[in-house]
Design a protein around this motif. Structure first.
Motif, PDB file in Angstrom:
ATOM      1  N   GLU A  88       0.818  -1.206   0.000  1.00  0.00           N
ATOM      2  CA  GLU A  88       0.000   0.000   0.000  1.00  0.00           C
ATOM      3  C   GLU A  88       0.856   1.262   0.000  1.00  0.00           C
ATOM      4  OE1 GLU A  88      -3.183   0.099  -0.394  1.00  0.00           O
ATOM      5  OE2 GLU A  88      -3.432  -2.080  -0.370  1.00  0.00           O
ATOM      6  N   GLN A  89       1.998   1.206   0.654  1.00  0.00           N
ATOM      7  CA  GLN A  89       2.877   2.374   0.701  1.00  0.00           C
ATOM      8  C   GLN A  89       3.708   2.548  -0.569  1.00  0.00           C
ATOM      9  OE1 GLN A  89       5.191   1.836   4.272  1.00  0.00           O
ATOM     10  NE2 GLN A  89       3.467   2.321   5.637  1.00  0.00           N
ATOM     11  N   ASN A  90       3.713   1.557  -1.446  1.00  0.00           N
ATOM     12  CA  ASN A  90       4.485   1.623  -2.700  1.00  0.00           C
ATOM     13  C   ASN A  90       3.599   1.237  -3.873  1.00  0.00           C
ATOM     14  OD1 ASN A  90       7.604   1.900  -1.780  1.00  0.00           O
ATOM     15  ND2 ASN A  90       6.518   0.546  -0.364  1.00  0.00           N
ATOM     16  N   ARG A  91       2.473   1.922  -3.986  1.00  0.00           N
ATOM     17  CA  ARG A  91       1.540   1.660  -5.066  1.00  0.00           C
ATOM     18  C   ARG A  91       2.204   1.940  -6.420  1.00  0.00           C
ATOM     19  NH1 ARG A  91      -2.955  -1.481  -5.043  1.00  0.00           N
ATOM     20  NH2 ARG A  91      -4.070  -1.297  -3.064  1.00  0.00           N
ATOM     21  N   GLY A  92       2.087   0.971  -7.345  1.00  0.00           N
ATOM     22  CA  GLY A  92       2.634   1.128  -8.683  1.00  0.00           C
ATOM     23  C   GLY A  92       4.108   0.780  -8.817  1.00  0.00           C
ATOM     24  N   LYS A  93       4.770   0.451  -7.706  1.00  0.00           N
ATOM     25  CA  LYS A  93       6.202   0.138  -7.767  1.00  0.00           C
ATOM     26  C   LYS A  93       6.449  -1.168  -8.502  1.00  0.00           C
ATOM     27  CE  LYS A  93      10.518   0.913  -6.676  1.00  0.00           C
ATOM     28  NZ  LYS A  93      11.261   2.059  -7.227  1.00  0.00           N
ATOM     29  N   PHE A  94       5.645  -2.178  -8.235  1.00  0.00           N
ATOM     30  CA  PHE A  94       5.854  -3.462  -8.900  1.00  0.00           C
ATOM     31  C   PHE A  94       5.619  -3.349 -10.397  1.00  0.00           C
ATOM     32  CE2 PHE A  94       4.107  -7.533 -10.437  1.00  0.00           C
ATOM     33  CZ  PHE A  94       5.201  -8.339 -10.220  1.00  0.00           C
ATOM     34  N   GLU A  95       4.591  -2.613 -10.814  1.00  0.00           N
ATOM     35  CA  GLU A  95       4.356  -2.434 -12.246  1.00  0.00           C
ATOM     36  C   GLU A  95       5.519  -1.699 -12.905  1.00  0.00           C
ATOM     37  OE1 GLU A  95       2.272  -1.887  -9.897  1.00  0.00           O
ATOM     38  OE2 GLU A  95       0.521  -3.171 -10.288  1.00  0.00           O
ATOM     39  N   GLU A  96       6.085  -0.735 -12.186  1.00  0.00           N
ATOM     40  CA  GLU A  96       7.242  -0.016 -12.732  1.00  0.00           C
ATOM     41  C   GLU A  96       8.438  -0.948 -12.900  1.00  0.00           C
ATOM     42  OE1 GLU A  96      10.307   3.549 -11.326  1.00  0.00           O
ATOM     43  OE2 GLU A  96       8.437   3.186 -10.232  1.00  0.00           O
ATOM     44  N   LEU A  97       8.712  -1.792 -11.908  1.00  0.00           N
ATOM     45  CA  LEU A  97       9.833  -2.725 -12.014  1.00  0.00           C
ATOM     46  C   LEU A  97       9.566  -3.804 -13.056  1.00  0.00           C
ATOM     47  CD1 LEU A  97      10.568  -3.206  -8.192  1.00  0.00           C
ATOM     48  CD2 LEU A  97      11.841  -1.773  -9.800  1.00  0.00           C
ATOM     49  N   ASP A  98       8.324  -4.226 -13.169  1.00  0.00           N
ATOM     50  CA  ASP A  98       7.983  -5.274 -14.122  1.00  0.00           C
ATOM     51  C   ASP A  98       8.138  -4.800 -15.564  1.00  0.00           C
ATOM     52  OD1 ASP A  98       7.146  -7.758 -14.977  1.00  0.00           O
ATOM     53  OD2 ASP A  98       5.023  -7.254 -14.898  1.00  0.00           O
ATOM     54  N   SER A  99       7.950  -3.517 -15.794  1.00  0.00           N
ATOM     55  CA  SER A  99       8.068  -2.980 -17.152  1.00  0.00           C
ATOM     56  C   SER A  99       9.513  -2.776 -17.594  1.00  0.00           C
ATOM     57  CB  SER A  99       7.315  -1.649 -17.241  1.00  0.00           C
ATOM     58  OG  SER A  99       7.872  -0.694 -16.346  1.00  0.00           O
ATOM     59  N   GLN A 100      10.471  -2.796 -16.669  1.00  0.00           N
ATOM     60  CA  GLN A 100      11.872  -2.594 -17.019  1.00  0.00           C
ATOM     61  C   GLN A 100      12.498  -3.890 -17.530  1.00  0.00           C
ATOM     62  OE1 GLN A 100      14.009  -0.741 -13.793  1.00  0.00           O
ATOM     63  NE2 GLN A 100      12.357   0.715 -13.359  1.00  0.00           N
ATOM     64  N   ALA A 101      13.615  -3.736 -18.244  1.00  0.00           N
ATOM     65  CA  ALA A 101      14.242  -4.883 -18.904  1.00  0.00           C
ATOM     66  C   ALA A 101      14.994  -5.766 -17.918  1.00  0.00           C
ATOM     67  CB  ALA A 101      15.183  -4.401 -20.007  1.00  0.00           C
ATOM     68  N   GLY A 102      15.816  -5.200 -17.055  1.00  0.00           N
ATOM     69  CA  GLY A 102      16.599  -5.998 -16.125  1.00  0.00           C
ATOM     70  C   GLY A 102      17.982  -6.324 -16.662  1.00  0.00           C
ATOM     71  N   ASP A 103      18.813  -6.828 -15.772  1.00  0.00           N
ATOM     72  CA  ASP A 103      20.181  -7.189 -16.136  1.00  0.00           C
ATOM     73  C   ASP A 103      20.167  -8.510 -16.911  1.00  0.00           C
ATOM     74  OD1 ASP A 103      22.870  -7.550 -16.361  1.00  0.00           O
ATOM     75  OD2 ASP A 103      23.299  -7.599 -14.212  1.00  0.00           O
ATOM     76  N   PRO A 104      20.753  -8.556 -18.112  1.00  0.00           N
ATOM     77  CA  PRO A 104      20.730  -9.809 -18.894  1.00  0.00           C
ATOM     78  C   PRO A 104      21.391 -10.975 -18.173  1.00  0.00           C
ATOM     79  CG  PRO A 104      21.355  -7.959 -20.282  1.00  0.00           C
ATOM     80  CD  PRO A 104      21.347  -7.444 -18.876  1.00  0.00           C
ATOM     81  N   LYS A 105      22.466 -10.739 -17.425  1.00  0.00           N
ATOM     82  CA  LYS A 105      23.134 -11.827 -16.714  1.00  0.00           C
ATOM     83  C   LYS A 105      22.224 -12.416 -15.633  1.00  0.00           C
ATOM     84  CE  LYS A 105      27.791  -9.959 -17.452  1.00  0.00           C
ATOM     85  NZ  LYS A 105      29.063  -9.507 -16.797  1.00  0.00           N
ATOM     86  N   GLU A 106      21.567 -11.534 -14.897  1.00  0.00           N
ATOM     87  CA  GLU A 106      20.651 -12.022 -13.864  1.00  0.00           C
ATOM     88  C   GLU A 106      19.474 -12.765 -14.487  1.00  0.00           C
ATOM     89  OE1 GLU A 106      21.216 -11.880 -10.760  1.00  0.00           O
ATOM     90  OE2 GLU A 106      22.620 -10.235 -10.384  1.00  0.00           O
ATOM     91  N   LEU A 107      18.947 -12.252 -15.572  1.00  0.00           N
ATOM     92  CA  LEU A 107      17.791 -12.887 -16.213  1.00  0.00           C
ATOM     93  C   LEU A 107      18.148 -14.261 -16.757  1.00  0.00           C
ATOM     94  CD1 LEU A 107      16.218  -9.848 -18.118  1.00  0.00           C
ATOM     95  CD2 LEU A 107      15.752 -10.670 -15.806  1.00  0.00           C
ATOM     96  N   ASP A 108      19.360 -14.416 -17.235  1.00  0.00           N
ATOM     97  CA  ASP A 108      19.769 -15.718 -17.762  1.00  0.00           C
ATOM     98  C   ASP A 108      19.828 -16.773 -16.654  1.00  0.00           C
ATOM     99  OD1 ASP A 108      20.865 -17.353 -20.008  1.00  0.00           O
ATOM    100  OD2 ASP A 108      22.632 -17.418 -18.702  1.00  0.00           O
ATOM    101  N   VAL A 109      20.329 -16.399 -15.492  1.00  0.00           N
ATOM    102  CA  VAL A 109      20.379 -17.344 -14.364  1.00  0.00           C
ATOM    103  C   VAL A 109      18.970 -17.659 -13.868  1.00  0.00           C
ATOM    104  CG1 VAL A 109      21.306 -17.722 -12.055  1.00  0.00           C
ATOM    105  CG2 VAL A 109      22.658 -16.472 -13.750  1.00  0.00           C
ATOM    106  N   ILE A 110      18.100 -16.661 -13.844  1.00  0.00           N
ATOM    107  CA  ILE A 110      16.729 -16.882 -13.382  1.00  0.00           C
ATOM    108  C   ILE A 110      16.009 -17.859 -14.303  1.00  0.00           C
ATOM    109  CG2 ILE A 110      14.485 -15.770 -13.042  1.00  0.00           C
ATOM    110  CD1 ILE A 110      15.974 -13.277 -12.095  1.00  0.00           C
ATOM    111  N   GLU A 111      16.143 -17.680 -15.605  1.00  0.00           N
ATOM    112  CA  GLU A 111      15.463 -18.564 -16.551  1.00  0.00           C
ATOM    113  C   GLU A 111      15.926 -20.011 -16.421  1.00  0.00           C
ATOM    114  OE1 GLU A 111      16.070 -16.893 -20.387  1.00  0.00           O
ATOM    115  OE2 GLU A 111      14.564 -15.313 -20.135  1.00  0.00           O
ATOM    116  N   LYS A 112      17.189 -20.223 -16.075  1.00  0.00           N
ATOM    117  CA  LYS A 112      17.691 -21.591 -15.895  1.00  0.00           C
ATOM    118  C   LYS A 112      17.126 -22.253 -14.647  1.00  0.00           C
ATOM    119  CE  LYS A 112      22.089 -20.769 -18.285  1.00  0.00           C
ATOM    120  NZ  LYS A 112      23.574 -20.729 -18.154  1.00  0.00           N
ATOM    121  N   ASP A 113      16.711 -21.461 -13.676  1.00  0.00           N
ATOM    122  CA  ASP A 113      16.213 -22.022 -12.416  1.00  0.00           C
ATOM    123  C   ASP A 113      14.699 -22.190 -12.378  1.00  0.00           C
ATOM    124  OD1 ASP A 113      18.739 -22.219 -11.403  1.00  0.00           O
ATOM    125  OD2 ASP A 113      18.675 -20.342 -10.294  1.00  0.00           O
ATOM    126  N   LEU A 114      13.982 -21.702 -13.378  1.00  0.00           N
ATOM    127  CA  LEU A 114      12.523 -21.717 -13.309  1.00  0.00           C
ATOM    128  C   LEU A 114      11.969 -23.137 -13.268  1.00  0.00           C
ATOM    129  CD1 LEU A 114      11.564 -18.822 -15.779  1.00  0.00           C
ATOM    130  CD2 LEU A 114      11.612 -18.770 -13.282  1.00  0.00           C
TER     131      LEU A 114
END
Length: 512
Positions: A88-114
């Motif tokens: 409630e204190q950070n309304r819209g924060k998750f949508e803002e983070l979800d719309s960003q691309a992210g670090d490719p190295k971190e995303l590659d490790v995350i996809e391998k663990d899904l």
């Protein structure tokens, strides 16, 4: 909550704490009436969460030990962890983070663990399914929320358990609270916090089970060898699913001391007797024994009972934390990771960041727009005054008067409007006259005593030398046949009766 359809909960057994005894039974064995009563109690607590946490926290703790109802577990976890207030204190924060691309190295490790997180669960069984997509979104958002910490593989099972009970946004804030309040520094580089807690567990083992402590010390088994997965994943990859849910209910209520208690119970059960220690003659045999814990020790009823009986409190954990921190600084220097102070349970989290009433207000998960217009506000009426609806209902309840059917005049005058000849003269169901009334006044004579002009073909009855009412003076009177009129010879009997009745009624009208 529809998100709890993927989970199951409950425990079987009995336990005691501080003089009272309660029975823990599985959710599948709880009678529906008892389960419904628990749901009503939890709904009342969630509606007045701040009051319950301040004034009746022991009751909240007891109900968490009995097990949160499956239908409300996701919402209760969000309130216990403080994720509801954080969201409630950070309304819209998750949508803002979800719309960003992210670090490719971190995303590659995350996809391998899904695909490694609960691969047989229906949410995560299919690659690219909605479960794996939401898990990717939550983990990616956390790497953007805490870029200095990044992604750790032990965060994936934590986020997966949360996603089984709540939407992606709520699971993200629950993960944030666990990483920052319950287990701070666990997922940072170097794993210094988990090593420090391993030393705390080792010291608590000495007090709770000296036999196990001497065995571990004899074979020089560092706690980091067997407790890393236990603590970093909060036993989500060690215990059976029903036991995981019960442990999490108590963990999110009372904090990290529950994790320490579960670890101590498993160590004591697997290494707490001399007969079992004879089979563990070395470090390898001991590790294999701790990796294959007997199912009877992980059964939820037994485990919950033993956890509640372990004499370890927050004060004991903090005391050992200060002792081991001084020893760490003496032997290894300062910690490289400056993690925030650890919060022991939901009450400490709420006290550190007091929420407002608006932050704790429950919002509907699904909002459906109604096609009907919004209801108009009812005006405030004075005392004794009735509304329009009540008046209309009262009028509608009164018996309505029957409608009077208008009967056309079969003998119209000259000035009356013309009638349609195709319409009947009267309703055939109605009688010609009232049978109760006589045909005429018997005291009146049959004929008018006043003489009339019989020599003329047109007869006009006179009463005191005045014309009949409703007859214009200038217009000629209607034609009335005489006895000598030839037209009577060709008329039908029905017409004759009609004309005779007409003459009688005209005489009566004249005298009246």
């Amino acid at each position: 909550c529809c998100w709890s359809a993927y989970s199951a909960s409950g425990c079987i057994g009995s336990g005691r704490q501080k003089g009272f005894i309660f029975i823990c039974v599985g959710a599948q064995d709880v009678p529906p009436e008892v389960l419904r009563q628990r749901e009503v109690k939890w709904l009342d607590m969630l509606s007045n969460w701040d009051k319950w946490m301040v004034k009746r926290h022991k009751k909240v703790r007891l109900r968490c030990q009995k097990g949160i109802p499956p239908s409300l577990r996701g919402r209760a976890w969000l309130y216990l962890s403080g994720g509801k207030v954080k969201r409630e204190q950070n309304r819209g924060k998750f949508e803002e983070l979800d719309s960003q691309a992210g670090d490719p190295k971190e995303l590659d490790v995350i996809e391998k663990d899904l695909h490694r997180q609960f691969p047989f669960h229906e949410m995560f069984v299919s690659r690219g399914g909605h479960g794996q997509q939401d898990l990717f979104r939550v983990l990616k958002a956390y790497t953007l929320y805490r870029p200095e910490e990044g992604y750790c593989q032990a965060q994936a099972p934590i986020a997966a358990v949360l996603l089984m009970h709540m939407p992606a946004e709520d699971a993200f804030w629950g993960l944030v609270q666990i990483c920052e309040k319950y287990l701070p520094g666990y997922y940072s580089a170097g794993l210094e916090a988990i090593q420090l807690d391993g030393e705390i567990l080792y010291a608590l083992t000495r007090r709770v089970s000296p036999l196990v402590y001497r065995h571990l010390e004899k074979h020089k088994m560092e706690p980091i060898l067997y407790m890393t997965e236990w603590f970093m994943c909060a036993f989500s990859r060690t215990l059976p699913w029903a036991s995981v849910l019960r442990v999490w209910d108590m963990f999110l209520c009372d904090g990290v001391k529950i994790i320490f208690r579960v670890g101590l119970v498993l160590l004591k059960c697997m290494l707490g007797t001399r007969e079992k220690l004879k089979a563990c003659q070395g470090q390898y045999e001991t590790m294999e024994l701790l990796r294959a814990i007997e199912p009877r020790y992980m059964q939820e009823g037994f485990l919950v009972r033993e956890v509640l009986e372990v004499p370890v409190s927050e004060r004991d954990v903090e005391r050992e934390h200060h002792v081991q921190l001084k020893r760490w600084r003496k032997n290894r220097g300062e910690l490289h990771c400056k993690s925030p102070p650890r919060m022991h349970g939901a009450r400490a989290i709420m006290a550190s960041e007091p929420p407002s009433r608006q932050d704790l207000r429950q919002n509907p998960t699904i909002i459906v727009e109604s096609p009907l217009p919004p209801p108009q506000p009812t005006p405030q009426l004075k005392k004794g005054e009735k509304s329009k609806e009540e008046k209309s209902k009262k009028k509608g309840s009164m018996k309505k008067a029957p409608t009077v059917m208008e009967i056309p005049n079969p003998y119209p005058l000259a000035g009356d409007p013309q009638r349609d000849p195709q319409l009947p003269l009267r309703d055939p169901q109605l009688p010609l006259r009232d049978p109760q009334l006589p045909l005429r006044d018997p005291q009146l004579p049959l004929r008018d005593p006043v003489p009339t002009l019989r020599n003329s073909t047109v007869q006009q009855p006179l009463v005191n030398d005045t014309p009949l009412p409703n007859t214009p003076e200038d217009s000629p009177p209607p034609h009335q046949p005489t006895l000598n009129d030839q037209s009577l010879l060709t008329v039908s009997p029905l017409q004759k009766s009609t004309q005779s009745l007409s003459s009688i009624e005209a005489d009566q009208d004249t005298y009246l």
